[in-house]
Motif scaffolding. Sequence first.
Motif, PDB file in Angstrom:
ATOM      1  N   ILE A   1      -9.242  61.996  77.679  1.00 52.34           N
ATOM      2  CA  ILE A   1     -10.247  61.215  78.406  1.00 52.34           C
ATOM      3  C   ILE A   1     -10.744  60.103  77.493  1.00 52.34           C
ATOM      4  O   ILE A   1     -11.263  60.353  76.419  1.00 52.34           O
ATOM      5  CB  ILE A   1     -11.427  62.113  78.845  1.00 52.34           C
ATOM      6  CG1 ILE A   1     -10.939  63.164  79.840  1.00 52.34           C
ATOM      7  CG2 ILE A   1     -12.539  61.274  79.442  1.00 52.34           C
ATOM      8  CD1 ILE A   1     -12.007  64.160  80.267  1.00 52.34           C
ATOM      9  N   ASP A   2     -10.533  58.847  77.927  1.00 52.00           N
ATOM     10  CA  ASP A   2     -11.017  57.722  77.133  1.00 52.00           C
ATOM     11  C   ASP A   2     -12.431  57.329  77.560  1.00 52.00           C
ATOM     12  O   ASP A   2     -13.252  56.958  76.743  1.00 52.00           O
ATOM     13  CB  ASP A   2     -10.086  56.516  77.271  1.00 52.00           C
ATOM     14  CG  ASP A   2      -8.749  56.759  76.575  1.00 52.00           C
ATOM     15  OD1 ASP A   2      -8.701  57.620  75.666  1.00 52.00           O
ATOM     16  OD2 ASP A   2      -7.751  56.116  76.952  1.00 52.00           O
TER      17      ASP A   2
ATOM     18  N   LEU B   1     -17.226  59.265  90.053  1.00 51.95           N
ATOM     19  CA  LEU B   1     -16.787  59.122  88.667  1.00 51.95           C
ATOM     20  C   LEU B   1     -15.449  58.406  88.615  1.00 51.95           C
ATOM     21  O   LEU B   1     -14.579  58.649  89.454  1.00 51.95           O
ATOM     22  CB  LEU B   1     -16.587  60.495  88.009  1.00 51.95           C
ATOM     23  CG  LEU B   1     -17.708  61.517  88.096  1.00 51.95           C
ATOM     24  CD1 LEU B   1     -17.214  62.860  87.592  1.00 51.95           C
ATOM     25  CD2 LEU B   1     -18.885  61.049  87.270  1.00 51.95           C
ATOM     26  N   LEU B   2     -15.302  57.536  87.640  1.00 47.04           N
ATOM     27  CA  LEU B   2     -13.986  56.976  87.351  1.00 47.04           C
ATOM     28  C   LEU B   2     -13.617  57.428  85.948  1.00 47.04           C
ATOM     29  O   LEU B   2     -14.287  57.087  84.971  1.00 47.04           O
ATOM     30  CB  LEU B   2     -14.005  55.442  87.435  1.00 47.04           C
ATOM     31  CG  LEU B   2     -12.714  54.746  86.987  1.00 47.04           C
ATOM     32  CD1 LEU B   2     -11.521  55.197  87.819  1.00 47.04           C
ATOM     33  CD2 LEU B   2     -12.859  53.236  87.069  1.00 47.04           C
ATOM     34  N   VAL B   3     -12.561  58.251  85.861  1.00 50.26           N
ATOM     35  CA  VAL B   3     -12.152  58.794  84.569  1.00 50.26           C
ATOM     36  C   VAL B   3     -10.906  58.058  84.114  1.00 50.26           C
ATOM     37  O   VAL B   3      -9.899  58.009  84.831  1.00 50.26           O
ATOM     38  CB  VAL B   3     -11.861  60.304  84.655  1.00 50.26           C
ATOM     39  CG1 VAL B   3     -11.533  60.865  83.273  1.00 50.26           C
ATOM     40  CG2 VAL B   3     -13.049  61.037  85.263  1.00 50.26           C
ATOM     41  N   ARG B   4     -10.988  57.462  82.930  1.00 49.86           N
ATOM     42  CA  ARG B   4      -9.833  56.740  82.392  1.00 49.86           C
ATOM     43  C   ARG B   4      -9.254  57.479  81.194  1.00 49.86           C
ATOM     44  O   ARG B   4      -9.959  58.201  80.498  1.00 49.86           O
ATOM     45  CB  ARG B   4     -10.257  55.340  81.951  1.00 49.86           C
ATOM     46  CG  ARG B   4     -10.516  54.405  83.111  1.00 49.86           C
ATOM     47  CD  ARG B   4     -10.468  52.960  82.616  1.00 49.86           C
ATOM     48  NE  ARG B   4     -10.414  52.050  83.724  1.00 49.86           N
ATOM     49  CZ  ARG B   4     -11.404  51.213  84.046  1.00 49.86           C
ATOM     50  NH1 ARG B   4     -12.512  51.204  83.331  1.00 49.86           N
ATOM     51  NH2 ARG B   4     -11.285  50.397  85.062  1.00 49.86           N
ATOM     52  N   GLY B   5      -7.978  57.244  80.968  1.00 52.76           N
ATOM     53  CA  GLY B   5      -7.296  57.887  79.843  1.00 52.76           C
ATOM     54  C   GLY B   5      -5.967  58.434  80.327  1.00 52.76           C
ATOM     55  O   GLY B   5      -5.381  57.909  81.274  1.00 52.76           O
TER      56      GLY B   5
ATOM     57  N   ARG C   1     -18.429  70.344  81.275  1.00 44.55           N
ATOM     58  CA  ARG C   1     -17.164  71.078  81.249  1.00 44.55           C
ATOM     59  C   ARG C   1     -15.965  70.154  81.427  1.00 44.55           C
ATOM     60  O   ARG C   1     -14.863  70.440  80.955  1.00 44.55           O
ATOM     61  CB  ARG C   1     -17.165  72.163  82.335  1.00 44.55           C
ATOM     62  CG  ARG C   1     -18.159  73.289  82.038  1.00 44.55           C
ATOM     63  CD  ARG C   1     -18.127  74.347  83.112  1.00 44.55           C
ATOM     64  NE  ARG C   1     -16.839  75.043  83.189  1.00 44.55           N
ATOM     65  CZ  ARG C   1     -16.501  75.858  84.190  1.00 44.55           C
ATOM     66  NH1 ARG C   1     -17.333  76.079  85.185  1.00 44.55           N
ATOM     67  NH2 ARG C   1     -15.321  76.445  84.185  1.00 44.55           N
ATOM     68  N   LEU C   2     -16.173  69.037  82.143  1.00 46.44           N
ATOM     69  CA  LEU C   2     -15.092  68.082  82.384  1.00 46.44           C
ATOM     70  C   LEU C   2     -14.492  67.611  81.054  1.00 46.44           C
ATOM     71  O   LEU C   2     -13.278  67.507  80.892  1.00 46.44           O
ATOM     72  CB  LEU C   2     -15.631  66.877  83.162  1.00 46.44           C
ATOM     73  CG  LEU C   2     -14.616  65.867  83.679  1.00 46.44           C
ATOM     74  CD1 LEU C   2     -13.733  66.493  84.748  1.00 46.44           C
ATOM     75  CD2 LEU C   2     -15.313  64.643  84.257  1.00 46.44           C
ATOM     76  N   ARG C   3     -15.342  67.344  80.098  1.00 50.91           N
ATOM     77  CA  ARG C   3     -14.857  66.921  78.780  1.00 50.91           C
ATOM     78  C   ARG C   3     -14.398  68.103  77.941  1.00 50.91           C
ATOM     79  O   ARG C   3     -13.357  68.054  77.294  1.00 50.91           O
ATOM     80  CB  ARG C   3     -15.966  66.177  78.027  1.00 50.91           C
ATOM     81  CG  ARG C   3     -16.111  64.721  78.458  1.00 50.91           C
ATOM     82  CD  ARG C   3     -17.000  63.965  77.466  1.00 50.91           C
ATOM     83  NE  ARG C   3     -17.245  62.591  77.885  1.00 50.91           N
ATOM     84  CZ  ARG C   3     -16.421  61.588  77.610  1.00 50.91           C
ATOM     85  NH1 ARG C   3     -15.299  61.798  76.954  1.00 50.91           N
ATOM     86  NH2 ARG C   3     -16.721  60.347  78.012  1.00 50.91           N
TER      87      ARG C   3
END
Length: 791
Positions: free
Chosen positions: A78-79, A15-19, A67-69
């Motif tokens: 989180i964008d 996963l790549l999480v941006r924000g 749950r991550l969100r």
Amino acid sequence: MVEDIHPEELRRIALLVRGVVQGVGFRPFVYRLASEEGLAGSIGNDTDGVTIEIEGLAGRMEAFLVRLRAEAPPLARIDSIAVREAEAIGEAGFRIAASEVLGRVSTGIPADAATCPDCLRELLDSEDRRYRYPFLNCTNCGPRFTITRRIPYDRPQTSMARFTMCAACQAEYDDPTNRRFHAQPNACWQCGPRVWLVGAGGKEIAAEDAVAATIGRLLAGEIMAIKGIGGFHLCVDATNEAAVMRLRERKHRYGKPLAVMVRDMEAARAACALTAAEEALLTTTARPIVLARKRTGGGIAEAVTPGIPWLGVFLPYAPLQHLLFADERVQALVMTSANLSEEPIAIDNGEALARLGEIADAFLMHDREILQRCDDSVAAVVDGAPQLVRRARGFVPLGVELALDAPPLLAVGGHLKNVFALARGRRVYQSQHLGDLENLAGLEFFKESLGHLMRTFEIEPETVVHDLHPGYLSTEWAREWAREHGSGVIAVQHHHAHVAGCMAEHGLMGPVIGLALDGTGYGTDGRIWGGEVLLSRLDGFERFAHLDYVPMPGGEAAIREPWRMALGALRAAGFDVTSSETQALVGATEKEVRVLSRMMERGVNAPLTSSLGRLFDAAAAVILGRRVVDYEAQAAIELEGLAVDEPDCDAGYQMELTGGDWARREPLRICAGPLWRGLIEDLRAGVDKARIAARFHAGVAAGFAQAAVRARAATGVTQVALSGGCMHNRRLVRLLRMGLEAEGFEVFQHVHVSPGDGGLSYGQAVVAAAMLTIRAEASGRSRKPTPSMHR
Ligand SMILES: [Zn+2]
Ligand SMILES: [Zn+2]
């Protein structure tokens, strides 16, 4: 999720999480989440955000993603989450990888956040090892932007780099289950920064407890300079009239309202009549100063906000401030940015001593270096919604969404209340409030902050955007910078930038009817605009209507001395300014009237303006007898304040719509002649001045609403965007919105960006991005000319 995977199947994904996911406790949160779901893998910070690899049962993975969100830490935003399938490798356990510094930066630095409830409990718990420690923090709170040199946001990149953590702090920092796991500014009495007291001469004052000594001095009426999160504050007991006056005398500022920090919500309610929306705004992690209705008899010294019914209140947001208020004798403290007039806020210990030595009786200093100057943010609830008046601490450097793709660009803003903006892709990063850009100190702050944010976001602007005004320091600087760097230059008209900013916040491409109402903006005809009805698209505009031009006798001097504006406005409205009645109305001597009349007759040093801000000034001069102002927009703020308890009356003074031929693109003129005649008739008749102020507001709002109706009739456009500094005026905004809605318009207002000049650079970036996009499309498709109307 892929539908055909069995929940019992073994799977691995990346996963790549941006924000805003760095420095906000995101990694420990993911660590806990993965552990709870029985997933193996790793997480690391990199310049694109955070990368997560997880491996385990497909069903648990699904739960993890939900749950991550849903459960992300309070400061995280989180964008986007990009998911990629990977090969399962049979990994056991979850680990946190060291930061990598590779590639281009696109992740956000978090903004500074107020002390969280857990840390506050520890601060006041005599059993806790951080009892009364002025710098405690955790992943849910503490300084971020102001102590960070560059990203990724890790301790070596912050001003905490020079403090080596003690064993106890290090253990917390390394423990994924601890609230301080990778809390970069983690510190305690043993290993962290400390505070001490310094006299005005620069010598350290011995004190066993510097905070207690500071409290004693404040209660004795002394002026203290206290180093905070984004700079020094000048601080006095807000309930002590003499102390507040002494501060004003030393700063040579007599009118400007001062902000007051109160111990808690109960104290805020005692000082101000707060709405639920204002209370919510007060307690956000940004902890802005909130402009709210002052209570009479609320205990705050009169000298704090002379002549207006509002008070800027805020709550403690740093441990050091909580310690000051831990003493029950401390109820309310004036906390004003430590600077001289419009200079940037002081941040460095030596700099503070040099600049504030004449003002402060003593200094409470500390040795955690502030790397970024950042004033307190100021907000207000206007027409039911929060509005930013000054966007700084707690908001910067969070990006604001852009509805179209921008190439890397820099928008330098305007002249007053300067804020610049860097844009790339779908994000605009606004700088903190920099103050007025009219002297060297202001320009230095501008350059310092620009260098920092360019490094932080690794944006190398290909285009520089500036205001149309040829004389602004920012314009001059932008052109020079463009020459040096070989980049493109775009000039954007001030009010077009305002309207485009509001449009972009709502994803509108236009055309809309833009009401840009403010003090000063350079027009395409070289005149000073500010009461504008613009048919606006993102990349261009046409001027449909404007407040009729009136002279500003004495030019700039007319801004500082509203009686001059009154004389100009009354003359334009057909009054005999040499009559003794008019002289008395504007509070001018016969000689003054003679000199100014000559200026206006000959058109010498009497530039023409369509500014609504100047019309407010003129009205305040006549109604309130406000001859000279001490701070920007003072007259208009006092006029709004005068009417604060009046009902929203419908009997506004008339504005007259004249001229205008849309087929020939001749703008309609909104004339204040009948408004002045009605106003003066009421004054003669001895009508209550509050009522007169209310009727003035109603007349102005109705005049612009009628101009919008004409614009709709000519073009069919039904959406109206409101922008400009006059939108800080609650009564005006409310009346405009109600009047326009009653006419069937859809009305849009700013949300995350200030409607005033603090939001100008955002609008400039929007216009430039639109022009460049359309240009690129046009050159790609055909040789069609760019449909932009004005540059
Ligand atoms: Zn905390
Ligand atoms: Zn420690």
